[in-house]
Design an enzyme around this catalytic site. Sequence first.
Site, PDB file in Angstrom:
ATOM      1  N   ASP A 153     -74.362 -10.579  35.141  1.00  0.00           N
ATOM      2  CA  ASP A 153     -72.966 -10.718  35.538  1.00  0.00           C
ATOM      3  C   ASP A 153     -72.570  -9.453  36.304  1.00  0.00           C
ATOM      4  O   ASP A 153     -72.465  -8.373  35.712  1.00  0.00           O
ATOM      5  CB  ASP A 153     -72.110 -10.906  34.281  1.00  0.00           C
ATOM      6  CG  ASP A 153     -70.649 -11.193  34.603  1.00  0.00           C
ATOM      7  OD1 ASP A 153     -70.213 -10.913  35.740  1.00  0.00           O
ATOM      8  OD2 ASP A 153     -69.936 -11.687  33.705  1.00  0.00           O
ATOM      9  N   HIS A 154     -72.336  -9.603  37.609  1.00  0.00           N
ATOM     10  CA  HIS A 154     -72.079  -8.436  38.449  1.00  0.00           C
ATOM     11  C   HIS A 154     -70.706  -7.808  38.184  1.00  0.00           C
ATOM     12  O   HIS A 154     -70.415  -6.706  38.673  1.00  0.00           O
ATOM     13  CB  HIS A 154     -72.198  -8.810  39.936  1.00  0.00           C
ATOM     14  CG  HIS A 154     -72.672  -7.683  40.801  1.00  0.00           C
ATOM     15  ND1 HIS A 154     -72.281  -6.376  40.596  1.00  0.00           N
ATOM     16  CD2 HIS A 154     -73.524  -7.653  41.862  1.00  0.00           C
ATOM     17  CE1 HIS A 154     -72.852  -5.600  41.495  1.00  0.00           C
ATOM     18  NE2 HIS A 154     -73.623  -6.347  42.278  1.00  0.00           N
ATOM     19  N   ARG A 155     -69.873  -8.462  37.411  1.00  0.00           N
ATOM     20  CA  ARG A 155     -68.566  -7.880  37.099  1.00  0.00           C
ATOM     21  C   ARG A 155     -68.693  -6.656  36.204  1.00  0.00           C
ATOM     22  O   ARG A 155     -67.830  -5.772  36.233  1.00  0.00           O
ATOM     23  CB  ARG A 155     -67.668  -8.935  36.427  1.00  0.00           C
ATOM     24  CG  ARG A 155     -67.269 -10.093  37.338  1.00  0.00           C
ATOM     25  CD  ARG A 155     -66.523 -11.175  36.577  1.00  0.00           C
ATOM     26  NE  ARG A 155     -67.360 -11.813  35.566  1.00  0.00           N
ATOM     27  CZ  ARG A 155     -66.959 -12.860  34.818  1.00  0.00           C
ATOM     28  NH1 ARG A 155     -65.743 -13.357  34.985  1.00  0.00           N
ATOM     29  NH2 ARG A 155     -67.773 -13.379  33.927  1.00  0.00           N
ATOM     30  N   ILE A 156     -69.765  -6.624  35.397  1.00  0.00           N
ATOM     31  CA  ILE A 156     -69.913  -5.495  34.473  1.00  0.00           C
ATOM     32  C   ILE A 156     -71.267  -4.821  34.557  1.00  0.00           C
ATOM     33  O   ILE A 156     -71.424  -3.665  34.153  1.00  0.00           O
ATOM     34  CB  ILE A 156     -69.652  -5.932  33.010  1.00  0.00           C
ATOM     35  CG1 ILE A 156     -70.658  -7.012  32.584  1.00  0.00           C
ATOM     36  CG2 ILE A 156     -68.218  -6.415  32.829  1.00  0.00           C
ATOM     37  CD1 ILE A 156     -70.600  -7.332  31.096  1.00  0.00           C
ATOM     38  N   PRO A 178     -69.910 -14.373  39.151  1.00  0.00           N
ATOM     39  CA  PRO A 178     -70.688 -13.726  40.216  1.00  0.00           C
ATOM     40  C   PRO A 178     -71.947 -13.079  39.633  1.00  0.00           C
ATOM     41  O   PRO A 178     -71.868 -12.140  38.840  1.00  0.00           O
ATOM     42  CB  PRO A 178     -69.724 -12.667  40.759  1.00  0.00           C
ATOM     43  CG  PRO A 178     -68.812 -12.353  39.619  1.00  0.00           C
ATOM     44  CD  PRO A 178     -68.669 -13.624  38.839  1.00  0.00           C
TER      45      PRO A 178
END
Length: 447
Positions: A418-421, A248
Site C-alpha cells: 500500500d503506497h499510502r504508508i 494505490p
Amino acid sequence: MINEVFMPALSSTMTEGKIVSWTKSPGDKVERGETVLVVESDKADMDVESFYEGYLAVIMVPAGESAPVGQTIAFIAETEAEIEAAKQKAGGQSSTTTTNPAAVSAPADASTQSRQAAIATEATVATATNGNGSSVSSSRTIVSPRARKLAKDLKVDLAGLKGSGPHGRIVAQDVEAAAGKSQPPVSGGGTVPPSPDRLVDPVPPGVGSKPKSVPISPPAPVVPGQVVPLTTLQNAVVRNMMVSLSIPTYHVGYTITTDNLDKLYKQVKSKGVTMSALLAKAVAVTLQKHPLLNASYTEQGISYPSAINISVAVAMEDGGLITPVLKNADQADLYSLSRTWKDLVDRARAKQLQPDEYNSGTFTISNLGMFGVDRFDAILPPGQGSILAIGASRPQMVATDDGLFGVKRQMQVNITCDHRIIYGAHAAAFLKDLATLIETNTQSLTL
C-alpha cells in the site's frame, strides 16, 4: 410470546447468509442454546443456536436459500398454543415484504436490533466452541454441521458417539460408521486423514522441489451458454477485490537462493514441519525488523497491530479462496506452527474456521510455485499493507563470488504494498533482509 429469528452476522464482512440446513422442523421443541440451523457465511459453515426456548413455529427461509443479514428467517413460539398465531404473523409479514421489499433489509425497531444482536452473539458463541479446543467444555458434545444433519437423516444418537475429528469433534465419518454405512475412521487422538483433492494449499512440499501435478477436483460440468451463480465464498472474494482496486499499490521483486532453505526442510520434514510453516516463520521473523510492512492504513493514520499474524492463501475446491491465519508466527516455534497449520487446513476443508482464524491476518503470503509459476503479482487484501507472492524454485546458472559459474536453486518473490504508508525503499529493505535470512541463517528458524 412470539420471537423472530434473524439471519445473524457471523463475520464483519458478511452481508447475507445461505441456509445450509435446518436441524429443527416446524413444531419441534427448541431449547435455549440449542442449534436450530446451519448457515453458510462468506467463508465458513456455522451452527446458529436459539436465543429462545419454545417451539419452532414457522420457517420463512428454507434450506438452500439465502437471506440478507437482519432478515427474519423463522419464528419461535413460547407455547404450542401460540404456533397458529406465529403462522399468521409470518403470513402477514410475507405480504408486507412483498409490498415493501426494502423493509427486510433492516430490523423494524431498536428492540428488534437488540434481539438480532443477541442471536448473532449466540451464533458466535456456538461456533467458537465448535471449532476451537481452547473454549470447548468437556461436558458438551462437539458436532460438525454436516455430521449433525447426517445424524438426523440416519437417526443416529449423537450422545453415544466418540468423535475422531480435531478436539474430539464428531464428524460425518463417525455418524456414517455408527449407521453402518462406512468403515470407522482412524481415531486415537488424531485427525481423520484428509482427502487430497478437496483443497489446494498454494505452498509446495518443498520450495526446492520441482513443480509437480497438483490433485484438484475436476470442475463441475458446465453447459455452454449457462450462467452459473457465484458461491457465497466467491461473492465475498468479489467484494474484497473491488475494495482492493481502490488502494494505490506497487510491486517490488527479488531473487532468493533457496539451497539452505531446502536443506533445512529435508532435516525437519520428518518431524512434521511443513514448508508453509517455514515460509511463514521466515517472513514473521523478518517483519520484527520491519513493523511498517506489518501495518495497515486507516483514516486516522498508520495502524500497527500488536501481533504478527501471517495469512496464507488457500484455494478452495468449490471456488474462491480463504486465508487461514498463523497467529503470533514470530513467537511460535516451528513445530507448533506446523501443527497449527495442519489443524487450520483441516478445518478450512470442513468450512469450520472461526472468523478470527481467517480475517485477523496482518501480512499475507500467496504461493503459486507448486504450479511451476516463475513470478506473479498478488492483489493486496483489504485491511493489510503488504502481500508476498512466491514463485517456483528452479536451478539457475549463476556467477559465483570467485568469478566462476555454478548452479543454485532460486525463487522469485514479489511484494505488493500500500503506497499510502509503505514506500519502495521500505519494501526493498524487507526483501533484502528476508533473502539474507533464507540464504545464510535458516537454522535460526528452528530456535
